[in-house]
Design a protein around this motif. Structure first.
Motif, PDB file in Angstrom:
ATOM      1  N   GLU A  21      -4.772  57.330  17.318  1.00  0.00           N
ATOM      2  CA  GLU A  21      -4.292  57.621  18.845  1.00  0.00           C
ATOM      3  C   GLU A  21      -4.685  56.097  19.586  1.00  0.00           C
ATOM      4  O   GLU A  21      -5.668  56.427  20.441  1.00  0.00           O
ATOM      5  CB  GLU A  21      -5.076  58.714  19.437  1.00  0.00           C
ATOM      6  N   CYS A  22      -4.201  55.286  19.400  1.00  0.00           N
ATOM      7  CA  CYS A  22      -4.353  53.884  20.150  1.00  0.00           C
ATOM      8  C   CYS A  22      -3.234  53.286  20.886  1.00  0.00           C
ATOM      9  O   CYS A  22      -2.429  52.993  20.071  1.00  0.00           O
ATOM     10  CB  CYS A  22      -5.084  52.961  19.417  1.00  0.00           C
ATOM     11  N   VAL A  23      -3.206  53.288  21.927  1.00  0.00           N
ATOM     12  CA  VAL A  23      -1.958  52.710  22.757  1.00  0.00           C
ATOM     13  C   VAL A  23      -2.488  51.619  23.189  1.00  0.00           C
ATOM     14  O   VAL A  23      -3.425  51.380  23.911  1.00  0.00           O
ATOM     15  CB  VAL A  23      -1.603  53.931  23.895  1.00  0.00           C
ATOM     16  N   GLU A  24      -1.558  50.461  23.321  1.00  0.00           N
ATOM     17  CA  GLU A  24      -2.034  49.232  24.077  1.00  0.00           C
ATOM     18  C   GLU A  24      -1.180  49.058  25.129  1.00  0.00           C
ATOM     19  O   GLU A  24       0.220  49.406  25.148  1.00  0.00           O
ATOM     20  CB  GLU A  24      -1.780  47.916  23.047  1.00  0.00           C
ATOM     21  N   VAL A  25      -1.414  48.385  26.302  1.00  0.00           N
ATOM     22  CA  VAL A  25      -0.486  48.087  27.490  1.00  0.00           C
ATOM     23  C   VAL A  25      -0.762  46.475  27.518  1.00  0.00           C
ATOM     24  O   VAL A  25      -1.719  46.113  27.262  1.00  0.00           O
ATOM     25  CB  VAL A  25      -0.973  48.858  28.527  1.00  0.00           C
ATOM     26  N   ALA A  26       0.315  45.883  28.080  1.00  0.00           N
ATOM     27  CA  ALA A  26       0.464  44.596  28.477  1.00  0.00           C
ATOM     28  C   ALA A  26       0.958  44.356  29.804  1.00  0.00           C
ATOM     29  O   ALA A  26       2.199  44.940  30.072  1.00  0.00           O
ATOM     30  CB  ALA A  26       1.130  43.662  27.600  1.00  0.00           C
ATOM     31  N   PHE A  27       0.342  43.784  30.909  1.00  0.00           N
ATOM     32  CA  PHE A  27       0.864  43.832  32.139  1.00  0.00           C
ATOM     33  C   PHE A  27       1.768  42.398  32.317  1.00  0.00           C
ATOM     34  O   PHE A  27       0.756  41.218  32.249  1.00  0.00           O
ATOM     35  CB  PHE A  27      -0.102  43.979  33.148  1.00  0.00           C
ATOM     36  N   GLY A  33       4.334  46.696  29.344  1.00  0.00           N
ATOM     37  CA  GLY A  33       4.588  47.008  28.048  1.00  0.00           C
ATOM     38  C   GLY A  33       3.566  47.857  27.292  1.00  0.00           C
ATOM     39  O   GLY A  33       2.699  47.821  27.621  1.00  0.00           O
ATOM     40  N   VAL A  34       4.163  48.902  26.706  1.00  0.00           N
ATOM     41  CA  VAL A  34       3.397  49.843  25.978  1.00  0.00           C
ATOM     42  C   VAL A  34       3.717  49.832  24.531  1.00  0.00           C
ATOM     43  O   VAL A  34       4.899  50.210  24.223  1.00  0.00           O
ATOM     44  CB  VAL A  34       3.628  51.249  26.599  1.00  0.00           C
ATOM     45  N   ARG A  35       2.786  49.828  23.644  1.00  0.00           N
ATOM     46  CA  ARG A  35       3.031  50.087  22.278  1.00  0.00           C
ATOM     47  C   ARG A  35       2.004  50.603  21.450  1.00  0.00           C
ATOM     48  O   ARG A  35       0.983  50.949  21.896  1.00  0.00           O
ATOM     49  CB  ARG A  35       3.227  48.374  21.681  1.00  0.00           C
ATOM     50  N   ASP A  36       2.154  50.937  20.274  1.00  0.00           N
ATOM     51  CA  ASP A  36       1.212  51.554  19.246  1.00  0.00           C
ATOM     52  C   ASP A  36       0.376  50.381  18.501  1.00  0.00           C
ATOM     53  O   ASP A  36       1.106  49.671  17.739  1.00  0.00           O
ATOM     54  CB  ASP A  36       2.301  52.355  18.385  1.00  0.00           C
ATOM     55  N   SER A  37      -0.945  50.443  18.606  1.00  0.00           N
ATOM     56  CA  SER A  37      -1.582  49.257  18.238  1.00  0.00           C
ATOM     57  C   SER A  37      -1.549  49.290  16.693  1.00  0.00           C
ATOM     58  O   SER A  37      -1.726  48.132  16.099  1.00  0.00           O
ATOM     59  CB  SER A  37      -2.872  49.219  18.770  1.00  0.00           C
ATOM     60  N   LYS A  38      -1.391  50.262  15.925  1.00  0.00           N
ATOM     61  CA  LYS A  38      -1.145  50.211  14.562  1.00  0.00           C
ATOM     62  C   LYS A  38      -0.049  49.704  13.981  1.00  0.00           C
ATOM     63  O   LYS A  38       0.116  49.312  12.931  1.00  0.00           O
ATOM     64  CB  LYS A  38      -1.408  51.746  14.123  1.00  0.00           C
ATOM     65  N   LYS A  39       1.005  49.651  14.771  1.00  0.00           N
ATOM     66  CA  LYS A  39       2.413  49.130  14.553  1.00  0.00           C
ATOM     67  C   LYS A  39       3.006  48.256  15.499  1.00  0.00           C
ATOM     68  O   LYS A  39       4.237  48.595  16.011  1.00  0.00           O
ATOM     69  CB  LYS A  39       3.587  50.356  14.162  1.00  0.00           C
ATOM     70  N   PRO A  40       2.318  47.121  15.925  1.00  0.00           N
ATOM     71  CA  PRO A  40       3.093  46.365  16.722  1.00  0.00           C
ATOM     72  C   PRO A  40       4.290  45.725  16.508  1.00  0.00           C
ATOM     73  O   PRO A  40       5.149  45.444  17.836  1.00  0.00           O
ATOM     74  CB  PRO A  40       1.976  45.258  17.057  1.00  0.00           C
ATOM     75  N   GLU A  41       4.601  45.628  15.110  1.00  0.00           N
ATOM     76  CA  GLU A  41       5.744  45.121  14.907  1.00  0.00           C
ATOM     77  C   GLU A  41       7.131  45.946  15.194  1.00  0.00           C
ATOM     78  O   GLU A  41       8.281  45.986  15.277  1.00  0.00           O
ATOM     79  CB  GLU A  41       5.840  44.725  13.589  1.00  0.00           C
ATOM     80  N   ALA A  42       6.707  47.473  15.607  1.00  0.00           N
ATOM     81  CA  ALA A  42       7.860  48.271  15.824  1.00  0.00           C
ATOM     82  C   ALA A  42       8.353  48.201  17.347  1.00  0.00           C
ATOM     83  O   ALA A  42       9.102  48.750  17.761  1.00  0.00           O
ATOM     84  CB  ALA A  42       7.121  49.777  15.579  1.00  0.00           C
ATOM     85  N   GLY A  43       7.709  47.391  18.059  1.00  0.00           N
ATOM     86  CA  GLY A  43       8.300  47.138  19.815  1.00  0.00           C
ATOM     87  C   GLY A  43       7.411  47.871  20.562  1.00  0.00           C
ATOM     88  O   GLY A  43       6.398  48.327  20.271  1.00  0.00           O
ATOM     89  N   ALA A  44       7.929  47.747  21.685  1.00  0.00           N
ATOM     90  CA  ALA A  44       7.164  48.084  22.751  1.00  0.00           C
ATOM     91  C   ALA A  44       8.239  48.945  23.698  1.00  0.00           C
ATOM     92  O   ALA A  44       9.434  48.455  23.914  1.00  0.00           O
ATOM     93  CB  ALA A  44       6.328  47.070  23.291  1.00  0.00           C
ATOM     94  N   LEU A  45       7.657  49.951  24.569  1.00  0.00           N
ATOM     95  CA  LEU A  45       8.623  50.668  25.586  1.00  0.00           C
ATOM     96  C   LEU A  45       8.174  49.656  26.723  1.00  0.00           C
ATOM     97  O   LEU A  45       6.882  49.445  27.068  1.00  0.00           O
ATOM     98  CB  LEU A  45       8.000  51.852  25.770  1.00  0.00           C
ATOM     99  N   VAL A  46       9.063  49.062  27.516  1.00  0.00           N
ATOM    100  CA  VAL A  46       8.994  48.297  28.424  1.00  0.00           C
ATOM    101  C   VAL A  46       9.413  49.151  29.738  1.00  0.00           C
ATOM    102  O   VAL A  46      10.580  49.652  29.821  1.00  0.00           O
ATOM    103  CB  VAL A  46       9.424  46.844  28.484  1.00  0.00           C
ATOM    104  N   VAL A  47       8.581  49.329  31.020  1.00  0.00           N
ATOM    105  CA  VAL A  47       9.058  49.741  32.010  1.00  0.00           C
ATOM    106  C   VAL A  47       8.598  49.225  33.289  1.00  0.00           C
ATOM    107  O   VAL A  47       7.679  48.080  33.239  1.00  0.00           O
ATOM    108  CB  VAL A  47       8.222  51.212  32.363  1.00  0.00           C
ATOM    109  N   SER A  48       8.905  49.294  34.510  1.00  0.00           N
ATOM    110  CA  SER A  48       8.767  48.544  35.746  1.00  0.00           C
ATOM    111  C   SER A  48       7.543  48.950  35.918  1.00  0.00           C
ATOM    112  O   SER A  48       6.883  50.010  35.551  1.00  0.00           O
ATOM    113  CB  SER A  48       9.689  48.613  36.700  1.00  0.00           C
TER     114      SER A  48
END
Length: 60
Positions: A21-27, A33-48
């Motif tokens: 259960e590890c979620v990473e965020v980037a502002f 951006g929100v992504r799964d830290s275990k699979k960063p290569e899977a991409g990220a969800l990007v929201v406003s």
């Protein structure tokens, strides 16, 4: 959106088992951006930023 150089950090809401259960965020200006830290290569969800703030309020 290019998040290759984004500064990712573990979400403060990600307090569970770090193996599952590890979620990473980037502002990035205007977006989050929100992504799964275990699979960063899977991409990220990007929201406003506005959508991000709305989601945080609804989770409280």
């Amino acid at each position: 959106m290019d998040l290759d150089h984004a500064r990712w950090r573990k979400s403060s809401r990600s307090t569970g088992d770090t193996e599952t259960e590890c979620v990473e965020v980037a502002f990035v200006p205007g977006t989050v951006g929100v992504r799964d830290s275990k699979k960063p290569e899977a991409g990220a969800l990007v929201v406003s930023e506005r959508a991000w703030r709305s989601a945080l309020v609804s989770f409280r």
